[in-house]
Scaffold this motif. Structure first.
Motif, PDB file in Angstrom:
ATOM      1  N   ALA A 150       6.568 -64.455   6.505  1.00 17.90           N
ATOM      2  CA  ALA A 150       5.852 -63.666   5.489  1.00 17.90           C
ATOM      3  C   ALA A 150       6.719 -63.543   4.242  1.00 17.90           C
ATOM      4  O   ALA A 150       7.916 -63.829   4.251  1.00 17.90           O
ATOM      5  N   ASP A 151       6.116 -63.137   3.140  1.00 19.44           N
ATOM      6  CA  ASP A 151       6.867 -62.861   1.918  1.00 19.44           C
ATOM      7  C   ASP A 151       7.664 -61.574   2.087  1.00 19.44           C
ATOM      8  O   ASP A 151       7.500 -60.838   3.067  1.00 19.44           O
ATOM      9  N   TRP A 152       8.549 -61.289   1.097  1.00 21.62           N
ATOM     10  CA  TRP A 152       9.408 -60.098   1.172  1.00 21.62           C
ATOM     11  C   TRP A 152       9.491 -59.456  -0.197  1.00 21.62           C
ATOM     12  O   TRP A 152       9.536 -60.135  -1.224  1.00 21.62           O
ATOM     13  N   LYS A 153       9.478 -58.121  -0.194  1.00 18.02           N
ATOM     14  CA  LYS A 153       9.644 -57.372  -1.432  1.00 18.02           C
ATOM     15  C   LYS A 153      10.636 -56.254  -1.171  1.00 18.02           C
ATOM     16  O   LYS A 153      10.448 -55.438  -0.282  1.00 18.02           O
ATOM     17  N   GLY A 154      11.757 -56.255  -1.930  1.00 16.18           N
ATOM     18  CA  GLY A 154      12.801 -55.272  -1.711  1.00 16.18           C
ATOM     19  C   GLY A 154      13.146 -54.521  -2.975  1.00 16.18           C
ATOM     20  O   GLY A 154      12.659 -54.818  -4.070  1.00 16.18           O
ATOM     21  N   GLU A 158      19.288 -53.978  -1.839  1.00 13.56           N
ATOM     22  CA  GLU A 158      19.006 -54.735  -0.629  1.00 13.56           C
ATOM     23  C   GLU A 158      19.366 -56.202  -0.846  1.00 13.56           C
ATOM     24  O   GLU A 158      19.275 -56.723  -1.954  1.00 13.56           O
ATOM     25  N   GLU A 159      19.766 -56.842   0.217  1.00 16.31           N
ATOM     26  CA  GLU A 159      20.059 -58.265   0.157  1.00 16.31           C
ATOM     27  C   GLU A 159      18.801 -59.069   0.457  1.00 16.31           C
ATOM     28  O   GLU A 159      18.031 -58.722   1.354  1.00 16.31           O
ATOM     29  N   LEU A 250      12.660 -58.941  -5.721  1.00 12.67           N
ATOM     30  CA  LEU A 250      13.563 -57.796  -5.723  1.00 12.67           C
ATOM     31  C   LEU A 250      13.308 -56.959  -6.974  1.00 12.67           C
ATOM     32  O   LEU A 250      13.376 -57.468  -8.094  1.00 12.67           O
ATOM     33  N   GLN A 251      12.992 -55.684  -6.780  1.00  8.90           N
ATOM     34  CA  GLN A 251      12.780 -54.765  -7.899  1.00  8.90           C
ATOM     35  C   GLN A 251      14.091 -54.077  -8.242  1.00  8.90           C
ATOM     36  O   GLN A 251      14.899 -53.795  -7.374  1.00  8.90           O
ATOM     37  N   CYS A 285      23.563 -52.932  -8.513  1.00 13.36           N
ATOM     38  CA  CYS A 285      23.080 -52.848  -7.134  1.00 13.36           C
ATOM     39  C   CYS A 285      22.492 -54.171  -6.674  1.00 13.36           C
ATOM     40  O   CYS A 285      22.408 -54.450  -5.482  1.00 13.36           O
ATOM     41  N   ASN A 286      22.112 -55.005  -7.612  1.00 14.01           N
ATOM     42  CA  ASN A 286      21.614 -56.339  -7.304  1.00 14.01           C
ATOM     43  C   ASN A 286      22.767 -57.323  -7.506  1.00 14.01           C
ATOM     44  O   ASN A 286      23.174 -57.603  -8.627  1.00 14.01           O
ATOM     45  N   ASP A 287      23.318 -57.817  -6.398  1.00 15.52           N
ATOM     46  CA  ASP A 287      24.475 -58.713  -6.482  1.00 15.52           C
ATOM     47  C   ASP A 287      24.157 -59.985  -7.248  1.00 15.52           C
ATOM     48  O   ASP A 287      25.055 -60.617  -7.806  1.00 15.52           O
TER      49      ASP A 287
END
Length: 878
Positions: A150-154, A158-159, A250-251, A285-287
């Motif tokens: 499935a798709d992912w939304k973070g 989050e990694e 990623l938001q 926070c977003n590497d």
């Protein structure tokens, strides 16, 4: 078979006769043909424990390739493909059935099996039926299933998770997949968007150049697939290539965090200004976020803007007592911005430099008094910020009490001191200089107060105690503080001499003292000589060498003295633990034993009831310097460092790739030719992961400066024999024979921080541990690090550095031979940005790109050579 005939008459009389009958069977058995059969591999037909029989690999079933079936195989074939139907004219006997096979298997479960069988007559006379053949064809059948992620939304912090496609192959299937990932920043509905494309290959159906069939995404109203799904081979039986796209978003609505670097507010330069480095570290926070860092350099008093720029640091020249302000702005690629403002004020922290006259002689006035001003003992003075006429002076003598230790105490000192008949002779004084910032320093000299005209009426009788301090090679030693009384001392100059005017008929203790530059004259060659002395190979020539070797003052010379000396050479320790840098022996003392360091030799001279002028000399011993090459004074000629021979340490040059770890072995062919070596190994853009001992053990290294890109090393042979040198190592003593075979000294595992050649990132340094080696005669040798040609034979394109970049970036690549290269750069739409064609030599090469040549955003670059083509991507920031 015996046949009997019995005949009986009516009266019951009988008689018997017999004969032998030979029964013959001249008819062979007959076998009926079984029908050919077809099956699929998922039915369990393929294999049956058979082995491939195509021994000549021609793809055909040849007569010579038949293989006998085992009983188990025959039973299996009889069950699956039918029992052979064989009959014979004689029903009373059993038939023996022989079966053979040929088996050719192809991919995806496809196979062809030939089976033949025949019957052998019951009586073993060799009557055999003809072979009957049966052909069995096994066909492939798709029966796979694929579970799609499935798709992912973070949210920020989050990694982005890893994801896979789960494939379950059927009995006939050969399914596999590969994944390609593209990352996009600052897209419309996310800060970071990762598009993973899974390409699934059915090798049973795939043909080169075949287009992929896209698996339909079942999306919600936000354009995302919320649940994993599974597809099967049904409907895709003849598809060779499938493609599925997964979206990960990623938001990020959180601003970066700015941390200010430390800035030293002291100015210590010779000029009244200094270049300072202002730096920040920024974390998001977003590497994966790319950060734009900007600064403004402002004069705080009136808001004048001095400089602006981009980056995480800048350098600027500052002056004392001026307030500056730095404003930092950091924006991530999601549009979140953080600000940081800091004000700095700098101060002159450098002490002034006073220069004293080397002693002043002054006569008492008729009154029996005389004044000495601070300016009377000053030769010159200097300060980086304060003008000479603005410097203030103070003078100190023991008659004033304890010497001051802070600014207030120094400022309380007088500018002039009165001497009288109670202070005749040599008087130690300090000259203090204070600058406008309150920094201060002092120098020490002496004033000889004389009464040549008998102003004191012979109230006191005086005598002079003088002497010379020299090392055991008769070189005079300067900067020795000689004490005659608690309040009387003087420093020797280049001539090593001292003298005191002392009141007669009193007792005095003359005590020299020197504790500076502990590494003066100390090197690995001293360890060589100490080792030979301990092992009885070559004894020291005089008692002063033995005292110098006993660095811990234990009264014995042991391996522990060598340990402490090596720690000093390696810069692990800054001074000897249990000893000052210099020891002194009364020059008139004669040693009486073979262990002079254990004798109670006089380190001071006692003068009882002084009645006349005396000469008191001392022998100075530099601790740790057993060969006596310490530089004792500023007039002594420095040791000649010119060498004619070189000790060569070699390692294989490598082309390094950022992020990868390499094991670098350092070896030499000259180990049997030297007695020891020392140097500092410098490195940059490399991180040390592991140090492995070879001939040199862990104890031969100083690792305390690794953060500064330096490792110090000192090694010496532990013993010398006629045919071999015994070399200490972490694994034990290994004999090293006298030949030219390379021997590994040590190995270091480095992780590369950027692309490049190893030879450009390693070198030997002369500080903090100096560069030197020693041949069999003890003569000085240079140490040279050489790089052997790397054994590369493949073209490789490296990631550009830096990446991401603002203004300039460098693309590196390795060529196994000379070649013309063409670099092509395209934007995300495939539009050509730039093409460069140039000839390059074999080895590591670079091409530099400037910002005006490129657009912002992702750029794909491709390098074509005669050895092939490779491509990568980079990111240019605004």
């Amino acid at each position: 078979v015996k046949v009997y005939l019995r005949v009986t008459d009516k009266q019951g009389n009988q008689n018997i006769c017999w004969m032998t009958v030979n029964v013959e069977d001249k008819i062979a058995p007959i076998c009926a043909d079984l029908p050919d059969m077809t099956g699929t591999c998922d039915e369990g037909h393929a294999g049956n424990g058979l082995t491939a029989t195509d021994t000549n690999e021609n793809g055909k079933m040849d007569e010579t390739e038949w293989v006998d079936m085992t009983a188990e195989q025959a039973a299996d074939f009889n069950t699956k493909y039918g029992n052979p139907d064989c009959t014979d004219n004689v029903a009373c006997g059993g038939l023996v059935i022989e079966q053979q096979y040929q088996f050719i298997e192809k991919s995806c479960g496809i196979a062809t099996i030939k089976r033949r069988y025949r019957a052998i007559d019951w009586d073993g006379e060799g009557r055999t039926s003809n072979w009957s053949e049966q052909t069995i064809r096994i066909e492939s059948k798709a029966n796979w299933s694929i579970t799609l992620p499935a798709d992912w939304k973070g949210t920020c912090g989050e990694e982005v998770p890893a994801s896979t496609v789960e494939i379950i192959n059927g009995a006939c299937d050969l399914m596999a997949y590969e994944v390609e990932e593209k990352t996009f920043t600052s897209v419309e509905d996310a800060c970071l968007k990762v598009v993973r494309t899974f390409t699934i290959i059915n090798w049973c159906k795939y043909e080169a150049g075949q287009d992929a069939v896209t698996i339909t995404r079942v999306e919600n109203q936000h354009g995302l697939v919320t649940e994993s799904s599974t597809i099967t081979s049904e409907g895709y039986e003849n598809v060779g290539k499938l493609e599925y796209v997964q979206i990960l978003k990623l938001q990020d609505d959180t601003a970066p965090i700015i941390t200010l670097g430390n800035v030293e507010t002291c100015i210590n330069s010779e000029a009244c200004s200094e270049t300072k480095r202002f730096a920040i570290t920024a974390k998001d926070c977003n590497d994966a976020a790319t950060l734009a860092l900007n600064y403004q350099w402002i004069l705080s008093t009136d808001g004048t803007q001095l400089a602006t720029g981009e980056g995480s640091f800048f350098e600027a020249t500052v002056v004392p007592k001026v307030a500056y302000e730095v404003q930092w702005t950091v924006t991530d690629n999601c549009g979140n911005t953080a600000w940081k403002k800091e004000t700095y004020e700098f101060w002159d922290c450098k002490k002034p430099s006073p220069y004293c006259l080397n002693g002043v002689a002054i006569e008492l006035m008729e009154s029996g008094r005389v004044q000495v001003w601070a300016s009377d003992i000053e030769q010159k003075r200097f300060d980086n910020c304060t003008a000479e006429d603005k410097l203030s002076f103070r003078i100190y003598h023991a008659s004033l009490g304890d010497a001051p230790t802070d600014l207030a105490g120094v400022q309380a000192l007088p500018e002039v001191i009165d001497f009288n008949c109670t202070t005749l002779g040599t008087q130690t004084v300090n000259l203090y200089v204070i600058d406008e910032e309150g920094n201060w320093d002092f120098c020490t000299t002496y004033v000889i107060v004389q009464d040549n005209m008998n102003a004191c009426g012979n109230a006191q009788e005086m005598a002079v105690v003088s002497g010379t301090i020299a090392d055991w090679k008769n070189n005079t030693v300067e900067d020795v503080m000689v004490h005659a009384m608690n309040d009387m001392q003087m420093m020797t100059q280049e001539d090593g001499q001292f003298d005191f005017g002392l009141e007669m008929y009193k007792d005095y203790t003359i005590q020299p003292e020197k504790n500076d530059r502990p590494l003066n004259g100390v090197s690995t060659f001293d360890l060589v000589l100490i080792s030979k002395h301990i092992l009885g190979i070559q004894q020291f020539e005089n008692p002063y060498q033995m005292i110098a070797a006993d660095v811990n003052g234990s009264g014995t010379i042991t391996a522990f003295d060598m340990v402490q000396t090596r720690q000093l050479i390696l810069n692990i320790t800054k001074e000897f633990t249990n000893s000052p840098s210099w020891r002194f022996v009364d020059a008139t003392y004669e040693f009486t034993t073979n262990t002079p360091m254990a004798e109670a030799y006089p380190q001071v001279t006692q003068v009882a009831d002084l009645r006349h002028n005396m000469i008191v000399d001392f022998v100075a011993i530099k601790v740790g310097d057993v060969n006596g090459n310490a530089r004792p004074n500023s007039l002594a000629v420095a040791e000649d460092r010119t060498t004619t021979n070189t000790f060569e340490i070699s390692t294989e040059d490598k082309v390094l790739k950022a992020g990868e770890t390499y094991s670098i072995a350092f070896s030499t062919k000259q180990l049997a030719e030297i007695q020891g070596y020392q140097f500092t190994l410098g490195y940059e853009n490399l991180t040390v992961e592991k140090l492995q001992s070879g001939v040199a053990g862990i104890e031969n290294f100083g690792l305390h400066k690794m953060e500064e890109g330096m490792i110090t090393t000192s090694w010496n042979q532990s013993a010398v024999g006629s045919e071999q040198l015994a070399v200490g190592s972490e694994q034990g003593n290994q004999p090293v024979t006298r030949n030219s075979q390379p021997v590994t000294l040590f190995t270091i595992d480095f992780t590369a921080e950027r692309n490049g050649k190893l030879s450009e990132q390693l070198n030997v340094l002369d500080r903090p541990t100096s560069i030197e080696a020693y041949d069999a005669n003890g003569d000085l040798m240079d140490v040279q690090l050489t790089f052997t040609t790397p054994l590369y034979d493949q073209f490789e394109l490296f990631q550009n550095t830096p990446n991401p970049f603002h203004d300039k970036t460098m693309i590196g690549f390795y060529l196994p031979d000379d070649s013309e290269v063409q670099l092509i750069l395209r934007d995300e739409t495939g539009r050509l940005l730039k093409s460069i064609k140039v000839g390059k030599k074999a080895g590591y090469n670079t091409i530099q790109l400037d910002q005006e040549e490129l657009t912002n955003g992702f750029i794909y670059y491709q390098l074509t050579t005669k050895f092939g083509t490779q491509a990568k991507k980079m990111l240019k920031l605004k």
